[in-house]
Design a protein around this motif. Structure first.
Motif, PDB file in Angstrom:
ATOM      1  N   THR A 292       0.812  -1.218   0.000  1.00  0.00           N
ATOM      2  CA  THR A 292       0.000   0.000   0.000  1.00  0.00           C
ATOM      3  C   THR A 292       0.848   1.273   0.000  1.00  0.00           C
ATOM      4  OG1 THR A 292      -0.168  -0.192   2.414  1.00  0.00           O
ATOM      5  CG2 THR A 292      -1.982  -1.082   1.106  1.00  0.00           C
ATOM      6  N   GLU A 293       2.127   1.152   0.331  1.00  0.00           N
ATOM      7  CA  GLU A 293       2.990   2.327   0.287  1.00  0.00           C
ATOM      8  C   GLU A 293       3.178   2.839  -1.145  1.00  0.00           C
ATOM      9  OE1 GLU A 293       5.902  -1.203   1.016  1.00  0.00           O
ATOM     10  OE2 GLU A 293       3.769  -0.740   1.235  1.00  0.00           O
ATOM     11  N   ASP A 294       2.827   2.007  -2.137  1.00  0.00           N
ATOM     12  CA  ASP A 294       2.943   2.430  -3.534  1.00  0.00           C
ATOM     13  C   ASP A 294       1.723   3.198  -4.026  1.00  0.00           C
ATOM     14  OD1 ASP A 294       5.482   1.469  -4.074  1.00  0.00           O
ATOM     15  OD2 ASP A 294       4.775  -0.522  -4.655  1.00  0.00           O
ATOM     16  N   ILE A 295       0.636   3.173  -3.258  1.00  0.00           N
ATOM     17  CA  ILE A 295      -0.613   3.753  -3.747  1.00  0.00           C
ATOM     18  C   ILE A 295      -0.485   5.244  -4.023  1.00  0.00           C
ATOM     19  CG2 ILE A 295      -2.969   4.353  -3.046  1.00  0.00           C
ATOM     20  CD1 ILE A 295      -3.210   1.581  -1.819  1.00  0.00           C
ATOM     21  N   ALA A 296       0.130   5.996  -3.114  1.00  0.00           N
ATOM     22  CA  ALA A 296       0.238   7.446  -3.292  1.00  0.00           C
ATOM     23  C   ALA A 296       1.006   7.787  -4.568  1.00  0.00           C
ATOM     24  CB  ALA A 296       0.910   8.080  -2.085  1.00  0.00           C
ATOM     25  N   GLY A 297       2.118   7.126  -4.799  1.00  0.00           N
ATOM     26  CA  GLY A 297       2.916   7.407  -5.991  1.00  0.00           C
ATOM     27  C   GLY A 297       2.206   7.023  -7.271  1.00  0.00           C
ATOM     28  N   LEU A 298       1.534   5.880  -7.258  1.00  0.00           N
ATOM     29  CA  LEU A 298       0.788   5.456  -8.434  1.00  0.00           C
ATOM     30  C   LEU A 298      -0.353   6.426  -8.736  1.00  0.00           C
ATOM     31  CD1 LEU A 298       0.642   1.627  -7.710  1.00  0.00           C
ATOM     32  CD2 LEU A 298       1.755   2.692  -9.690  1.00  0.00           C
ATOM     33  N   ALA A 299      -1.064   6.838  -7.678  1.00  0.00           N
ATOM     34  CA  ALA A 299      -2.158   7.788  -7.857  1.00  0.00           C
ATOM     35  C   ALA A 299      -1.649   9.093  -8.469  1.00  0.00           C
ATOM     36  CB  ALA A 299      -2.847   8.058  -6.522  1.00  0.00           C
ATOM     37  N   ASP A 300      -0.514   9.561  -7.990  1.00  0.00           N
ATOM     38  CA  ASP A 300       0.064  10.793  -8.523  1.00  0.00           C
ATOM     39  C   ASP A 300       0.423  10.629 -10.000  1.00  0.00           C
ATOM     40  OD1 ASP A 300       1.212  13.550  -7.804  1.00  0.00           O
ATOM     41  OD2 ASP A 300       2.924  12.579  -8.765  1.00  0.00           O
ATOM     42  N   PHE A 301       0.947   9.463 -10.356  1.00  0.00           N
ATOM     43  CA  PHE A 301       1.282   9.169 -11.753  1.00  0.00           C
ATOM     44  C   PHE A 301       0.029   9.253 -12.626  1.00  0.00           C
ATOM     45  CE2 PHE A 301       1.431   6.147 -15.252  1.00  0.00           C
ATOM     46  CZ  PHE A 301       2.638   6.448 -15.878  1.00  0.00           C
ATOM     47  N   PHE A 302      -1.071   8.636 -12.166  1.00  0.00           N
ATOM     48  CA  PHE A 302      -2.303   8.634 -12.940  1.00  0.00           C
ATOM     49  C   PHE A 302      -2.914  10.029 -13.041  1.00  0.00           C
ATOM     50  CE2 PHE A 302      -2.636   4.064 -11.307  1.00  0.00           C
ATOM     51  CZ  PHE A 302      -1.981   3.566 -12.424  1.00  0.00           C
ATOM     52  N   LEU A 303      -2.821  10.796 -11.967  1.00  0.00           N
ATOM     53  CA  LEU A 303      -3.346  12.163 -11.998  1.00  0.00           C
ATOM     54  C   LEU A 303      -2.547  13.031 -12.966  1.00  0.00           C
ATOM     55  CD1 LEU A 303      -4.081  12.681  -8.198  1.00  0.00           C
ATOM     56  CD2 LEU A 303      -5.782  12.559 -10.040  1.00  0.00           C
ATOM     57  N   THR A 304      -1.243  12.834 -12.996  1.00  0.00           N
ATOM     58  CA  THR A 304      -0.398  13.574 -13.934  1.00  0.00           C
ATOM     59  C   THR A 304      -0.752  13.229 -15.369  1.00  0.00           C
ATOM     60  OG1 THR A 304       1.438  13.639 -12.343  1.00  0.00           O
ATOM     61  CG2 THR A 304       1.987  14.015 -14.652  1.00  0.00           C
ATOM     62  N   ARG A 305      -0.919  11.926 -15.634  1.00  0.00           N
ATOM     63  CA  ARG A 305      -1.261  11.484 -16.990  1.00  0.00           C
ATOM     64  C   ARG A 305      -2.638  12.008 -17.411  1.00  0.00           C
ATOM     65  NH1 ARG A 305      -0.313   6.758 -20.133  1.00  0.00           N
ATOM     66  NH2 ARG A 305       1.725   6.594 -19.120  1.00  0.00           N
ATOM     67  N   HIS A 306      -3.590  11.951 -16.484  1.00  0.00           N
ATOM     68  CA  HIS A 306      -4.945  12.428 -16.788  1.00  0.00           C
ATOM     69  C   HIS A 306      -4.931  13.916 -17.116  1.00  0.00           C
ATOM     70  CE1 HIS A 306      -9.306  12.808 -16.536  1.00  0.00           C
ATOM     71  NE2 HIS A 306      -9.128  13.844 -15.748  1.00  0.00           N
ATOM     72  N   ALA A 307      -4.204  14.686 -16.327  1.00  0.00           N
ATOM     73  CA  ALA A 307      -4.146  16.134 -16.563  1.00  0.00           C
ATOM     74  C   ALA A 307      -3.523  16.438 -17.923  1.00  0.00           C
ATOM     75  CB  ALA A 307      -3.354  16.808 -15.448  1.00  0.00           C
ATOM     76  N   LYS A 308      -2.478  15.717 -18.264  1.00  0.00           N
ATOM     77  CA  LYS A 308      -1.800  15.936 -19.544  1.00  0.00           C
ATOM     78  C   LYS A 308      -2.712  15.567 -20.709  1.00  0.00           C
ATOM     79  CE  LYS A 308       2.349  14.641 -22.148  1.00  0.00           C
ATOM     80  NZ  LYS A 308       3.600  13.826 -22.134  1.00  0.00           N
ATOM     81  N   ASN A 309      -3.390  14.424 -20.599  1.00  0.00           N
ATOM     82  CA  ASN A 309      -4.255  13.971 -21.695  1.00  0.00           C
ATOM     83  C   ASN A 309      -5.439  14.901 -21.921  1.00  0.00           C
ATOM     84  OD1 ASN A 309      -2.565  11.820 -21.907  1.00  0.00           O
ATOM     85  ND2 ASN A 309      -4.031  10.269 -21.270  1.00  0.00           N
ATOM     86  N   ASN A 310      -5.888  15.565 -20.841  1.00  0.00           N
ATOM     87  CA  ASN A 310      -7.066  16.417 -20.943  1.00  0.00           C
ATOM     88  C   ASN A 310      -6.718  17.903 -20.944  1.00  0.00           C
ATOM     89  OD1 ASN A 310      -9.636  14.534 -20.639  1.00  0.00           O
ATOM     90  ND2 ASN A 310      -8.063  13.737 -19.270  1.00  0.00           N
ATOM     91  N   ASP A 311      -5.411  18.197 -20.958  1.00  0.00           N
ATOM     92  CA  ASP A 311      -4.937  19.589 -21.002  1.00  0.00           C
ATOM     93  C   ASP A 311      -5.592  20.424 -19.918  1.00  0.00           C
ATOM     94  OD1 ASP A 311      -3.456  21.717 -21.912  1.00  0.00           O
ATOM     95  OD2 ASP A 311      -4.943  22.335 -23.401  1.00  0.00           O
ATOM     96  N   GLU A 312      -5.471  19.966 -18.682  1.00  0.00           N
ATOM     97  CA  GLU A 312      -6.066  20.663 -17.555  1.00  0.00           C
ATOM     98  C   GLU A 312      -5.100  20.618 -16.367  1.00  0.00           C
ATOM     99  OE1 GLU A 312      -9.589  18.278 -17.046  1.00  0.00           O
ATOM    100  OE2 GLU A 312      -8.669  17.071 -15.473  1.00  0.00           O
ATOM    101  N   PRO A 313      -5.293  21.472 -15.361  1.00  0.00           N
ATOM    102  CA  PRO A 313      -4.407  21.460 -14.197  1.00  0.00           C
ATOM    103  C   PRO A 313      -4.476  20.116 -13.463  1.00  0.00           C
ATOM    104  CG  PRO A 313      -5.706  23.470 -14.255  1.00  0.00           C
ATOM    105  CD  PRO A 313      -6.289  22.563 -15.301  1.00  0.00           C
ATOM    106  N   LYS A 314      -3.374  19.728 -12.911  1.00  0.00           N
ATOM    107  CA  LYS A 314      -3.317  18.452 -12.188  1.00  0.00           C
ATOM    108  C   LYS A 314      -4.030  18.578 -10.843  1.00  0.00           C
ATOM    109  CE  LYS A 314       0.065  15.392  -9.996  1.00  0.00           C
ATOM    110  NZ  LYS A 314       1.502  15.206  -9.722  1.00  0.00           N
ATOM    111  N   LYS A 315      -4.798  17.565 -10.485  1.00  0.00           N
ATOM    112  CA  LYS A 315      -5.482  17.537  -9.203  1.00  0.00           C
ATOM    113  C   LYS A 315      -4.684  16.699  -8.210  1.00  0.00           C
ATOM    114  CE  LYS A 315      -9.969  18.255 -11.370  1.00  0.00           C
ATOM    115  NZ  LYS A 315     -11.356  17.791 -11.561  1.00  0.00           N
ATOM    116  N   HIS A 316      -5.011  16.872  -6.929  1.00  0.00           N
ATOM    117  CA  HIS A 316      -4.248  16.201  -5.872  1.00  0.00           C
ATOM    118  C   HIS A 316      -5.197  15.513  -4.897  1.00  0.00           C
ATOM    119  CE1 HIS A 316      -0.551  18.299  -7.148  1.00  0.00           C
ATOM    120  NE2 HIS A 316      -1.358  19.326  -7.372  1.00  0.00           N
ATOM    121  N   LEU A 317      -4.691  14.453  -4.263  1.00  0.00           N
ATOM    122  CA  LEU A 317      -5.452  13.734  -3.246  1.00  0.00           C
ATOM    123  C   LEU A 317      -5.215  14.363  -1.884  1.00  0.00           C
ATOM    124  CD1 LEU A 317      -4.556  10.048  -4.211  1.00  0.00           C
ATOM    125  CD2 LEU A 317      -6.651  11.253  -4.797  1.00  0.00           C
ATOM    126  N   ASP A 318      -6.287  14.513  -1.090  1.00  0.00           N
ATOM    127  CA  ASP A 318      -6.069  14.936   0.293  1.00  0.00           C
ATOM    128  C   ASP A 318      -5.925  13.696   1.171  1.00  0.00           C
ATOM    129  OD1 ASP A 318      -8.596  13.914   0.848  1.00  0.00           O
ATOM    130  OD2 ASP A 318      -9.549  15.874   1.143  1.00  0.00           O
TER     131      ASP A 318
END
Length: 424
Positions: A292-318
């Motif tokens: 589970t220690e990998d979840i935060a990094g993986l989530a950040d990777f997916f959020l970065t990819r999503h933002a790039k693909n949709n040309d929008e600001p990157k979102k973050h998890l609280d």
């Protein structure tokens, strides 16, 4: 969200496919007969996919495909097959017009990957490529070290792990670290229709031999990646064993397999001599619920990819979102996490994603029971692991499937303090 029309007579397979597709971010629609299928097709928008049984109430996959052609619908249709021979499979794809097939016994391993392949770009999900996603856990660092060591050899390899953990990406990384990168690489799905080579009807060899031998001929000097090794039928096991033992082809084989393949060898459901020929070396990938220690990094990777693909600001998890993610068992592993994260990013209104934005499908296989207290000799370690994963005793009780009061009694019994440490 893309729709997937399931035309299927089996209730159990309908439930399985609906759950897999829901977790993958699709909207499954289930029908049992031809007329209902036609009605739903008229409502579908671009980007939809059809998954059809070969036979169902009031029709067949071939009849449905012919109707689609007549009406001018261009939705891709995946046919769910049982045990068709290679010639019949070619007929389904070439003569009938199915874009591909899914083996019924391998629905859990092939369905989402196939739908991902044929769903059009309207889908908000992005497709994971063959690049291995970097992670920070000690387990992943060990995998990277193994890739370098094994890649430098010509040993056959089996990569053990659950679906959705990037087994094929690890296999390709081994290939990239090998001396065979200038030679062919061929990827074969052990349980599906792509396991069809060419057959010469004039040959005195069996059709199965000729088809499998063809892969080795085409991959001479290179690498074959054999996915889902546990789905290789017994007759193909025998042919593959014969080729490896008697002909010694200059081809390296890298396999991916579910961990239960080992039990299949014990139960004599998979040939032991072939298993050991293919497992000259191995790599084990832990499921996401154990790293589970990998979840935060993986989530950040997916959020970065999503933002790039949709040309929008990157979102973050609280913190609340991250906690919710760590409490889930992730039966679909990294692939399921990707879908949950991207859907959350798609629906969240602000820059921050909280637990209220996290939607995890309830249509999932039975939850993991690895932390249930059932063996007094191992219960102490399970309690400590549950606390580590959950981050609190309330969350640990949930993971263990017991009340907080019962957990307190167990902690006293095993001498575990508030910090999750064993008191001497």
């Amino acid at each position: 969200m893309n729709k997937v029309l399931i035309v299927e007579a089996s209730d159990s397979d309908c439930w399985l496919m609906s759950g897999l597709l829901s977790r993958a971010g699709y909207e499954p629609i289930v029908v049992e007969d031809m007329e209902a299928a036609k009605q739903e097709v008229t409502k579908m928008s671009p980007g939809a996919v059809i998954v059809s049984a070969m036979k169902f109430r009031g029709g067949t996959a071939k009849e449905l495909i012919n109707w689609l052609k007549e009406e001018g619908y261009k939705f891709p249709l995946l046919a769910v097959v049982d045990n068709l021979n290679p010639t019949e499979l070619i007929d389904v794809m070439c003569d009938w017009g199915a874009v591909n097939v899914i083996q019924r016994l391998a629905i859990d391993k092939q369905l989402v990957e196939m739908v991902d392949r044929y769903a059009s770009s309207e889908n908000i999900m992005f497709i994971l490529d063959n690049t291995l996603i970097p992670r920070k856990s000690a387990d992943f660092r060990g995998i990277e070290q193994s890739i370098e060591k094994i890649g430098a050899t010509n040993a056959n390899v089996i990569i053990f792990g659950e679906i959705g953990m990037g087994r094929e990406q690890v296999a390709r990384e081994i290939y990239e670290h090998s001396s065979r990168t200038q030679k062919p690489i061929i990827v074969i799905e052990a349980g599906g229709a792509p396991h069809i080579g060419k057959h010469d009807p004039k040959s005195d060899r069996s059709e199965t031999y000729n088809r499998i031998k063809g892969y080795f001929t085409n991959a001479d000097g290179g690498t074959i990646i054999l996915k889902n090794l546990e789905l290789l039928t017994f007759d193909k096991q025998s042919v593959l064993l014969h080729i490896l033992e008697t002909e010694h082809p200059d081809v390296r084989i890298i396999c991916t397999a579910d961990p239960h393949l080992i039990q299949m060898v014990t139960d004599k459901e998979f040939r032991a001599n072939l298993f050991y020929l293919l497992r000259e070396s191995d790599i084990k990938i832990l499921p996401l619920r154990e790293v589970t220690e990998d979840i935060a990094g993986l989530a950040d990777f997916f959020l970065t990819r999503h933002a790039k693909n949709n040309d929008e600001p990157k979102k973050h998890l609280d913190a609340s979102a991250l906690k919710a993610l760590k409490l889930h068992q992730w039966p679909g592993n990294i692939r399921e996490l990707r879908n949950v994260i991207v859907l959350a990013a798609y629906h969240a209104t602000g820059d921050t994603i909280s637990d209220s934005d996290i939607t995890i499908s309830e249509s999932s296989p039975a939850p993991d029971n690895s932390l249930r207290l059932k063996d007094p000799d191992k219960d102490r370690d399970r309690i400590i692991e549950a606390y580590r994963r959950g981050g609190s005793w309330t969350a640990a009780a949930k993971l263990l499937g017991i009340s907080e009061r019962a957990l307190l009694e167990q902690r006293k019994k095993h001498g575990i303090n508030k910090k999750g440490q064993v008191e001497s």
